[in-house]
Scaffold this motif. Structure first.
Motif, PDB file in Angstrom:
ATOM      1  N   THR A   1       0.829  -1.200   0.000  1.00 34.57           N
ATOM      2  CA  THR A   1       0.000   0.000   0.000  1.00 34.57           C
ATOM      3  C   THR A   1       0.866   1.253   0.000  1.00 34.57           C
ATOM      4  O   THR A   1       0.587   2.220  -0.725  1.00 34.57           O
ATOM      5  CB  THR A   1      -0.928  -0.005   1.224  1.00 34.57           C
ATOM      6  OG1 THR A   1      -1.757  -1.169   1.172  1.00 34.57           O
ATOM      7  CG2 THR A   1      -1.813   1.217   1.253  1.00 34.57           C
ATOM      8  N   MET A   2       1.931   1.248   0.803  1.00 32.93           N
ATOM      9  CA  MET A   2       2.821   2.400   0.837  1.00 32.93           C
ATOM     10  C   MET A   2       3.513   2.615  -0.512  1.00 32.93           C
ATOM     11  O   MET A   2       3.597   3.751  -1.010  1.00 32.93           O
ATOM     12  CB  MET A   2       3.867   2.209   1.943  1.00 32.93           C
ATOM     13  CG  MET A   2       4.966   3.268   1.945  1.00 32.93           C
ATOM     14  SD  MET A   2       4.338   4.946   2.150  1.00 32.93           S
ATOM     15  CE  MET A   2       4.038   4.960   3.907  1.00 32.93           C
ATOM     16  N   GLY A   3       4.000   1.540  -1.133  1.00 33.80           N
ATOM     17  CA  GLY A   3       4.665   1.677  -2.426  1.00 33.80           C
ATOM     18  C   GLY A   3       3.738   2.227  -3.496  1.00 33.80           C
ATOM     19  O   GLY A   3       4.117   3.115  -4.268  1.00 33.80           O
ATOM     20  N   LEU A   4       2.513   1.708  -3.549  1.00 34.63           N
ATOM     21  CA  LEU A   4       1.555   2.216  -4.532  1.00 34.63           C
ATOM     22  C   LEU A   4       1.180   3.664  -4.236  1.00 34.63           C
ATOM     23  O   LEU A   4       0.993   4.465  -5.174  1.00 34.63           O
ATOM     24  CB  LEU A   4       0.300   1.336  -4.528  1.00 34.63           C
ATOM     25  CG  LEU A   4       0.475  -0.085  -5.069  1.00 34.63           C
ATOM     26  CD1 LEU A   4      -0.794  -0.901  -4.853  1.00 34.63           C
ATOM     27  CD2 LEU A   4       0.829  -0.058  -6.547  1.00 34.63           C
ATOM     28  N   ALA A   5       1.075   4.028  -2.963  1.00 33.67           N
ATOM     29  CA  ALA A   5       0.751   5.409  -2.613  1.00 33.67           C
ATOM     30  C   ALA A   5       1.866   6.359  -3.033  1.00 33.67           C
ATOM     31  O   ALA A   5       1.600   7.457  -3.542  1.00 33.67           O
ATOM     32  CB  ALA A   5       0.491   5.521  -1.113  1.00 33.67           C
ATOM     33  N   VAL A   6       3.116   5.946  -2.832  1.00 35.44           N
ATOM     34  CA  VAL A   6       4.243   6.788  -3.247  1.00 35.44           C
ATOM     35  C   VAL A   6       4.249   6.953  -4.765  1.00 35.44           C
ATOM     36  O   VAL A   6       4.461   8.064  -5.291  1.00 35.44           O
ATOM     37  CB  VAL A   6       5.566   6.184  -2.741  1.00 35.44           C
ATOM     38  CG1 VAL A   6       6.761   6.877  -3.375  1.00 35.44           C
ATOM     39  CG2 VAL A   6       5.644   6.278  -1.227  1.00 35.44           C
ATOM     40  N   MET A   7       4.022   5.853  -5.501  1.00 35.67           N
ATOM     41  CA  MET A   7       3.971   5.952  -6.955  1.00 35.67           C
ATOM     42  C   MET A   7       2.854   6.888  -7.401  1.00 35.67           C
ATOM     43  O   MET A   7       3.027   7.693  -8.330  1.00 35.67           O
ATOM     44  CB  MET A   7       3.772   4.560  -7.549  1.00 35.67           C
ATOM     45  CG  MET A   7       4.959   3.637  -7.398  1.00 35.67           C
ATOM     46  SD  MET A   7       4.601   1.947  -7.966  1.00 35.67           S
ATOM     47  CE  MET A   7       4.162   2.264  -9.674  1.00 35.67           C
ATOM     48  N   ALA A   8       1.687   6.808  -6.741  1.00 38.08           N
ATOM     49  CA  ALA A   8       0.575   7.686  -7.099  1.00 38.08           C
ATOM     50  C   ALA A   8       0.912   9.147  -6.829  1.00 38.08           C
ATOM     51  O   ALA A   8       0.591  10.030  -7.634  1.00 38.08           O
ATOM     52  CB  ALA A   8      -0.672   7.277  -6.324  1.00 38.08           C
ATOM     53  N   ALA A   9       1.575   9.414  -5.700  1.00 38.77           N
ATOM     54  CA  ALA A   9       1.944  10.791  -5.379  1.00 38.77           C
ATOM     55  C   ALA A   9       2.949  11.350  -6.395  1.00 38.77           C
ATOM     56  O   ALA A   9       2.834  12.496  -6.839  1.00 38.77           O
ATOM     57  CB  ALA A   9       2.505  10.869  -3.963  1.00 38.77           C
ATOM     58  N   LEU A  10       3.949  10.533  -6.761  1.00 36.01           N
ATOM     59  CA  LEU A  10       4.945  10.991  -7.741  1.00 36.01           C
ATOM     60  C   LEU A  10       4.295  11.233  -9.105  1.00 36.01           C
ATOM     61  O   LEU A  10       4.594  12.226  -9.789  1.00 36.01           O
ATOM     62  CB  LEU A  10       6.066   9.961  -7.859  1.00 36.01           C
ATOM     63  CG  LEU A  10       6.940   9.778  -6.615  1.00 36.01           C
ATOM     64  CD1 LEU A  10       7.971   8.676  -6.842  1.00 36.01           C
ATOM     65  CD2 LEU A  10       7.636  11.079  -6.246  1.00 36.01           C
ATOM     66  N   ALA A  11       3.399  10.320  -9.515  1.00 37.72           N
ATOM     67  CA  ALA A  11       2.710  10.506 -10.793  1.00 37.72           C
ATOM     68  C   ALA A  11       1.845  11.760 -10.773  1.00 37.72           C
ATOM     69  O   ALA A  11       1.760  12.495 -11.778  1.00 37.72           O
ATOM     70  CB  ALA A  11       1.861   9.278 -11.108  1.00 37.72           C
ATOM     71  N   THR A  12       1.210  12.037  -9.639  1.00 37.17           N
ATOM     72  CA  THR A  12       0.377  13.238  -9.541  1.00 37.17           C
ATOM     73  C   THR A  12       1.224  14.501  -9.639  1.00 37.17           C
ATOM     74  O   THR A  12       0.848  15.466 -10.321  1.00 37.17           O
ATOM     75  CB  THR A  12      -0.402  13.216  -8.219  1.00 37.17           C
ATOM     76  OG1 THR A  12      -1.236  12.050  -8.187  1.00 37.17           O
ATOM     77  CG2 THR A  12      -1.268  14.449  -8.074  1.00 37.17           C
ATOM     78  N   LEU A  13       2.382  14.532  -8.959  1.00 34.99           N
ATOM     79  CA  LEU A  13       3.274  15.692  -9.063  1.00 34.99           C
ATOM     80  C   LEU A  13       3.744  15.894 -10.497  1.00 34.99           C
ATOM     81  O   LEU A  13       3.808  17.026 -10.998  1.00 34.99           O
ATOM     82  CB  LEU A  13       4.473  15.504  -8.140  1.00 34.99           C
ATOM     83  CG  LEU A  13       4.203  15.599  -6.631  1.00 34.99           C
ATOM     84  CD1 LEU A  13       5.467  15.254  -5.844  1.00 34.99           C
ATOM     85  CD2 LEU A  13       3.720  16.995  -6.264  1.00 34.99           C
ATOM     86  N   LEU A  14       4.074  14.787 -11.160  1.00 37.62           N
ATOM     87  CA  LEU A  14       4.522  14.885 -12.540  1.00 37.62           C
ATOM     88  C   LEU A  14       3.417  15.434 -13.437  1.00 37.62           C
ATOM     89  O   LEU A  14       3.653  16.293 -14.297  1.00 37.62           O
ATOM     90  CB  LEU A  14       4.969  13.505 -13.025  1.00 37.62           C
ATOM     91  CG  LEU A  14       5.635  13.420 -14.394  1.00 37.62           C
ATOM     92  CD1 LEU A  14       6.875  14.276 -14.450  1.00 37.62           C
ATOM     93  CD2 LEU A  14       5.967  11.971 -14.729  1.00 37.62           C
ATOM     94  N   THR A  15       2.188  14.971 -13.224  1.00 32.97           N
ATOM     95  CA  THR A  15       1.070  15.448 -14.037  1.00 32.97           C
ATOM     96  C   THR A  15       0.766  16.909 -13.747  1.00 32.97           C
ATOM     97  O   THR A  15       0.474  17.691 -14.671  1.00 32.97           O
ATOM     98  CB  THR A  15      -0.171  14.580 -13.768  1.00 32.97           C
ATOM     99  OG1 THR A  15       0.160  13.211 -14.021  1.00 32.97           O
ATOM    100  CG2 THR A  15      -1.321  14.989 -14.657  1.00 32.97           C
TER     101      THR A  15
END
Length: 648
Positions: free
Chosen positions: A129-143
Motif C-alpha cells: 500500500t505504501m509503495g503504490l501510494a508513493v507511486m501515485a503521489a509521484l505521478a500526480t506531481l509529474l502530471t
C-alpha cells in the motif's frame, strides 16, 4: 462541474490525468471486497471512455451514482464503517472523470484522487500500500507539472527533466516528513478511535458454530508472527490458546460470561518455560492468543478465568506483545459446583445416541475418567477421517457426525468430543485458537496463518484439572504438527512448489522488517530512540526540542533549495556558474566587476585553453543578444573542464 471559461485539456494531458488518478485509486481498490472493487474499476474505465467524447448528461451521472450506492449496499449492507466510507470515496473517484474537461477539472480530479491512497492506510499499512501510494503521489506531481506548463504555454520538456523537477520537490519535503515521523511526540493512546469496519476481517470469534470456519481455514494470510527468546517449543506444544467455549445450545458454542469476570485459577506449572514476542495482525476484534498457559497478562490486556487473553481495545492495527507461558502440571483448586454444572451442561432431547453411548461407557469404566477419554480417542483414531467437505448439520448434529458421517474437521471433532465427554459425566469444554506455525529461517521466527485456526477440547480429570485433548490430532496429526521444514526436508525445496514456498518466506521476512521499522514504531520505541547513546528514555519535552531542531534544519534546507532555484532558474545560467566554480577551485574565480569575456581572456592568459573563449562568446551571445538558445551550448558548458596547462 466543468468550467466552460477554463482552458480545455489536450488529449495528452487528459491521458496523464486519468492515468495518475487510476494509479491513486489502485491501493484503495485492493483493500475493498474483490467483487466491489471490480465493479468500481469497470465503472471507472467506462466512465472515462464515455466522457472522452462529450460531457455525460446529468441524469446519466445520477444513475451512475445510484448504481454505485446500490453496489456498496449489496456488498456491505447499511452499517457504516471505515471500509464503507472508503468504498464511497472509491465510487465517487471512479465517476469523477465524467466532469473532466478543463485544466481546472484536471487539478480538481488529481487533488481528489490523492485522498484514495491515504484512505487505503485506514484499512492496511503494509509496504505494498505504501509503495503504490508513493507511486501515485509521484505521478500526480509529474502530471501537475505538465498541467502547469500547458497553462503557461511553455514548451514541452523531456521526461527526464520533468522527473528531475519532481525529485527536487521530493527533496524539499522529505527531510521534514522524516523528522515528523521519527521525532514528533507520539501519544501512547489515540485521541479518538477508528470506527469499526462494516465487513469484519477473518479472525477468532467468541462463539463457534458449524462450518463458520471454512473461509478462515482456507485463508493463508498471516495471523501472527512469533519470535522466541531462547528455545522454541516442539510442534506438539504449539497450541495458541484463544477463546474458551463452555455454553452449548445444540448448535452453537459460546463463552461463559461468568468466566470472563473471574481471575485465572492457580495452577502448578511444568518445568518448561517459553519466553516469546507476538506481532498480532489487525482483526478489529479483541481476542488475543498465547501459548498454553500464559503466566500473566501484559499491559493493556486481561487474563480471564479460562486463561484466555483479551485486549482492552479493538486490535485495529498491528500490535506487539511480550509474553511468557508454561504448561500446567495440575490445577490446585477443584471445580466449584457451579463450574462443574456449567461444564456438564447439555441441551435436553438432543443427540440421544451420543447420550446413550456416554452412559454406557461410564457404566463400563466406573470412576476411571482417563479410561473413557482414551477409549474415545481410540475409537476416533480407528474409524474417523479428516475432511473439509461436510454436509449441513441437522437437529442431532453430534449424533450425525459420530455415528453416520465420521468425517469432518476440527470444529466437528472438538464439539462432538466434548458432548460425548459430558454425556459420560466428565466436565469438558471447547478451546479455540491456532495450532502449529511455520518457522521462517531468514528471520528465525514463526508464522501462524489464519488457516492454522484450530479447535480442541479440555477435560477435567481428578488430581490434574483441565487437560488438553485434541481429537483432530488423533485422526490427522499432519494437520497439526506438519511444518514447512518437514515439507522442504522431503525434497520439496528443489521443486517448483518448494521454491515458491521459499520465495514466500523471503517476502514475509521483508514484511516483518517493514513492521519492525515502521508499523511498530510507537511512543515507547520513540522514547528509547537515543538508548544506543546512553539515554534510556526521552521525555516529551526533550522530544519536542529535538523535533524543533531537526524541523528547523529541514525548513532551512527547503528555504535554501527554493532560493537557489529562484536565483538560477535559467538552465544556461546554472551551467555557466558551475563552469565558473570549476575554475575557482584552481584559483581562477571571476571578479565581481568582470564580464564573462574579460574573465575568459584572463583565464586563457594564465592557463591557455582554446575552447574557453569561444564558449564564453557563445554564452554572451545567447544570454544577452536575445539569440535562440542552442541546447548544445548548455551541454558543452557542462562538459567543459579546465585545461591541465600550467598557470603563468
Amino acid at each position: 462541474m466543468a468550467d466552460p471559461s477554463a482552458p480545455l485539456l489536450s488529449p495528452a494531458a487528459r491521458r496523464w490525468t486519468l492515468a495518475s488518478a487510476a494509479l491513486a485509486l489502485v491501493p484503495l481498490l485492493l483493500q475493498l471486497p474483490p467483487l466491489l472493487a471490480s465493479v468500481f474499476a469497470v465503472a471507472a474505465v467506462l466512465t472515462a471512455l464515455a466522457s472522452g467524447q462529450r460531457v455525460l448528461p446529468g441524469p446519466v451521472r445520477v444513475l451512475l451514482v445510484l448504481g454505485m450506492l446500490a453496489a456498496i449496499y449489496w456488498q456491505m449492507g447499511a452499517r457504516p464503517g471505515r471500509d464503507t466510507g472508503c468504498a464511497l470515496l472509491a465510487a465517487m473517484l471512479a465517476l469523477k472523470s465524467s466532469e473532466l474537461r478543463s485544466l481546472r477539472d484536471a487539478r480538481s480530479l488529481l487533488g481528489f484522487a490523492l485522498f484514495a491512497p491515504f484512505a487505503a492506510f485506514l484499512l492496511d499499512q503494509g509496504p505494498l500500500t505504501m509503495g503504490l501510494a508513493v507511486m501515485a503521489a509521484l505521478a500526480t506531481l509529474l502530471t501537475l507539472q505538465r498541467l502547469a506548463r500547458a497553462e503557461g504555454h511553455a514548451p514541452g520538456a523531456a521526461l527526464a527533466e520533468q522527473m528531475r523537477g519532481v525529485g527536487k520537490l521530493v527533496a524539499l519535503g522529505l527531510p521534514l516528513a522524516l523528522a515528523a515521523f521519527w521525532l514528533f511526540p507520539r501519544l501512547s493512546e489515540p485521541l479518538w478511535g477508528l470506527p469499526d469496519r462494516a465487513v469484519g476481517k477473518p479472525g477468532l470469534s467468541d462463539h463457534m458454530e458449524p462450518s463458520e470456519w471454512l473461509d478462515l481455514m482456507a485463508d493463508d494470510a498471516t495471523a501472527l508472527r512469533v519470535s522466541f527468546i531462547g528455545a522454541a517449543p516442539p510442534p506438539e506444544q504449539r497450541y495458541w490458546r484463544g477463546p474458551v467455549m463452555t455454553r452449548f445450545d445444540g448448535r452453537r458454542w459460546d463463552r461463559d460470561p461468568y468466566s470472563e469476570r473471574r481471575p485465572p485459577p492457580p495452577v502448578t506449572r511444568g518445568a518448561a518455560r517459553w519466553d516469546y514476542q507476538i506481532d498480532y495482525e489487525p482483526t478489529d476484534r479483541r481476542q488475543l492468543v498465547a501459548l498454553d498457559l500464559p503466566l500473566q497478562a501484559p499491559a493493556g490486556t486481561t487474563l480471564d478465568g479460562t486463561y484466555s487473553l483479551r485486549s482492552d481495545r479493538n486490535l485495529s492495527a498491528l500490535t506487539r506483545w511480550r509474553l511468557q507461558s508454561a504448561p500446567a502440571a495440575a490445577y490446585t483448586e477443584p471445580l466449584s459446583a457451579f463450574q462443574r454444572q456449567l461444564a456438564l451442561q447439555l441441551p435436553p432431547d438432543l443427540n440421544p445416541r451420543t447420550a446413550a453411548l456416554g452412559r454406557q461407557w461410564r457404566q463400563e469404566a466406573g470412576s476411571n475418567d482417563a479410561a473413557i477419554v482414551a477409549r474415545a480417542l481410540d475409537w476416533i483414531r480407528s474409524r474417523f477421517a479428516y475432511t473439509l467437505s461436510t454436509p449441513a448439520p441437522g437437529r442431532h448434529s453430534v449424533d450425525e457426525f459420530l455415528f453416520d458421517q465420521q468425517a469432518g474437521f476440527c470444529q466437528h471433532f472438538s464439539s462432538s468430543f466434548v458432548v460425548l465427554m459430558r454425556s459420560a459425566g466428565i466436565p469438558a469444554r471447547v478451546v479455540t485458537g491456532f495450532a502449529g506455525g511455520q518457522r521462517n529461517p531468514y528471520g528465525n521466527y514463526y508464522v501462524v496463518r489464519r488457516m492454522d485456526a484450530h479447535a480442541w477440547a479440555e477435560v477435567w480429570l481428578p488430581q490434574r484439572g483441565w487437560v488438553r485433548v485434541d481429537p483432530t490430532a488423533a485422526v490427522a496429526p499432519e494437520r497439526i504438527y506438519d511444518t514447512l521444514e518437514d515439507r522442504l526436508g522431503d525434497g520439496a525445496g528443489t521443486t517448483l512448489e518448494g521454491r515458491w514456498l521459499q520465495l514466500g518466506q523471503v517476502g514475509d521476512f521483508l514484511r516483518r522488517g517493514w513492521n519492525d521499522l515502521v508499523l511498530s514504531f510507537d511512543a515507547n520505541r520513540q522514547q528509547q530512540l537515543l538508548r544506543p547513546l546512553g539515554i534510556d528514555k526521552l521525555e516529551p519535552a526533550q522530544l519536542v526540542g529535538i523535533f524543533i531542531a531537526f524541523a528547523g534544519a529541514a525548513l532551512g534546507w527547503m528555504a535554501w533549495l527554493l532560493a537557489r532555484g529562484e536565483r538560477e532558474r535559467d538552465p544556461l545560467l546554472r551551467a555557466w556558474h558551475r563552469l565558473g566554480r570549476r575554475y575557482a577551485r584552481h584559483g581562477l574565480a571571476r571578479e565581481p566587476a568582470e564580464t564573462a569575456t574579460e574573465w575568459a581572456q584572463r583565464v586563457h592568459r594564465q592557463r591557455p585553453d582554446p575552447a574557453l573563449i569561444p564558449l564564453s562568446q557563445r554564452f554572451v551571445h545567447a544570454r544577452y543578444a536575445g539569440a535562440e538558445l542552442d541546447p548544445s551550448l548548455v551541454r558543452d558548458l557542462h562538459r567543459h573542464r579546465p585545461s591541465t596547462g600550467a598557470t603563468s
